[in-house]
Design an enzyme around this catalytic site. Structure first.
Site, PDB file in Angstrom:
ATOM      1  CG  ASP A 241     -14.030 -10.896   4.418  1.00  0.00           C
ATOM      2  OD1 ASP A 241     -13.421  -9.908   3.959  1.00  0.00           O
ATOM      3  OD2 ASP A 241     -14.911 -11.512   3.789  1.00  0.00           O
TER       4      ASP A 241
ATOM      5  CB  ALA B 291      -5.103  -2.155  -0.031  1.00  0.00           C
TER       6      ALA B 291
ATOM      7  CB  THR C 212      -1.916  -3.128  -4.209  1.00  0.00           C
ATOM      8  OG1 THR C 212      -1.593  -4.519  -4.270  1.00  0.00           O
ATOM      9  CG2 THR C 212      -2.109  -2.716  -2.758  1.00  0.00           C
TER      10      THR C 212
ATOM     11  CB  THR D 211      -0.305   4.393  -3.237  1.00  0.00           C
ATOM     12  OG1 THR D 211       0.402   4.239  -4.471  1.00  0.00           O
ATOM     13  CG2 THR D 211      -1.678   4.961  -3.563  1.00  0.00           C
ATOM     14  CG  ASP D 212       3.912   5.962  -6.010  1.00  0.00           C
ATOM     15  OD1 ASP D 212       3.235   4.990  -5.606  1.00  0.00           O
ATOM     16  OD2 ASP D 212       4.692   5.878  -6.978  1.00  0.00           O
TER      17      ASP D 212
ATOM     18  CE1 TYR E 192      -3.924   0.766  -4.885  1.00  0.00           C
ATOM     19  CE2 TYR E 192      -2.283   2.067  -6.077  1.00  0.00           C
ATOM     20  CZ  TYR E 192      -2.659   1.342  -4.963  1.00  0.00           C
ATOM     21  OH  TYR E 192      -1.780   1.181  -3.917  1.00  0.00           O
TER      22      TYR E 192
ATOM     23  CE  LYS F 257      -4.135   2.669  -0.754  1.00  0.00           C
ATOM     24  NZ  LYS F 257      -4.374   1.633   0.298  1.00  0.00           N
TER      25      LYS F 257
END
Length: 303
Positions: free
Chosen positions: A51, A75, A77, A116-117, A139, A143
């Site tokens: 975990d 993650a 997402t 991520t973008d 989000y 990130k």
């Protein structure tokens, strides 16, 4: 032979990394996830329940298997869920990274982190690795914070930024935009699709390859790792319909504003991939080639 520990090995990317390592036998694999192993093949690698939100358990697993690299795919997402469940999103997307950094620093482990973008506002995509981030959603904020924590650490690190990952897991339990569109159109269901967001969708196999290239080449720094074709979401869905010869009249184009989503999305992202292609030998499929990979897997699965 290097040992790689993968977090989130039950997810789409995690399963594709497992698949690739079993095919090439280039690395030893320790696959980890919360709960039981959902990958159908159980031989040829080690699975450990882990975990990512339990720092002590993470420490025990990492110290037991002493990996040369950790590929961190776990993650939260779902962009709207992150907006609603901020504390959990922060724990999963930032706290887990802080846990892994401490271990990577202590044991000289390369940390390969997926980003991520959505760290960008979408005002002037496509972006290179040096573009200034400006996230629009929580989000994206988590990130970006994870990236900053990694950059300020003393461990060997690689950040791979990606965009809309699509593909098929063994039990078909996880959906993504390609499978969603295909499934809805096959049922004859009309679907609403935004026509003012632009992305470069990424085949999960390509991203898995990029993760392994980063370990193989001991890459350090930030790399863009997406598909190579830029398209609007409505064009993406239309190309899915064309590929599987489905009814395009079911596709209803709408604007992002009409969706009333909890979290704001960047309008035009996309990545410049030159650095990753040059330095890592990254070779992503075209979108139609990616759909052909899925088609073959679907046919194999149903035979």
């Amino acid at each position: 032979m290097k040992t790689i520990l993968v977090t989130g090995s039950n997810g789409l990317l995690g399963q594709k990394i497992t698949e690739r390592i079993l095919e090439t036998r280039q690395f030893r694999l320790v696959a980890t996830a919360k709960g039981i192993n959902r990958y159908p093949v159980k031989e040829g690698y080690t699975y450990a329940e882990m975990d990512i939100l339990d720092p002590e358990q993470v420490r025990q697993v990492v110290e037991q298997y002493q990996p040369d690299a950790i590929i961190h795919t776990a993650a939260m997402t779902n962009v709207d869920t992150c907006e609603d469940q901020r504390e959990l999103a922060h724990q999963l997307n930032v706290g887990s990274v802080q846990t892994l950094i401490k271990l990577a620093e202590a044991h000289n482990i390369q940390l390969v982190h997926l980003s991520t973008d959505f760290i960008f506002d979408g005002a002037d995509g496509p972006y290179d690795e040096l573009a200034a981030p400006n996230p629009l959603s929580y989000y994206g904020e988590t990130k970006l914070e994870a990236e900053e924590v990694i950059k300020n650490s003393r461990c060997k690190w690689t950040i791979l930024r990606t965009i809309i990952v699509y593909g098929i897991v063994s039990d078909m339990s996880r959906s993504n935009i390609v499978l969603w569109a295909k499934g809805a159109l096959e049922k004859g269901a009309p679907i609403n699709v935004v026509n003012d967001q632009w992305r470069m969708p990424t085949l999960a196999e390509d991203l898995a390859d990029c993760c392994l290239l980063a370990v193989e080449k001991d890459a350090q720094g930030v790399y863009n790792a997406s598909g190579k074709d830029m398209m609007s979401i409505s064009e993406l869905v239309t190309r899915v319909a064309d590929f599987w010869k489905l009814d395009k009249s079911l596709i209803n184009e709408i604007s992002s504003a009409s969706l009333n989503q909890v979290a704001k999305r960047p309008l035009r992202t996309g990545f410049i991939l030159d650095k990753t292609i040059r330095d890592l030998g990254y070779a992503p499929h075209s979108f139609e080639e990616g759909l052909a990979v899925l088609d073959k897997q679907i046919k194999l699965g149903s035979s």
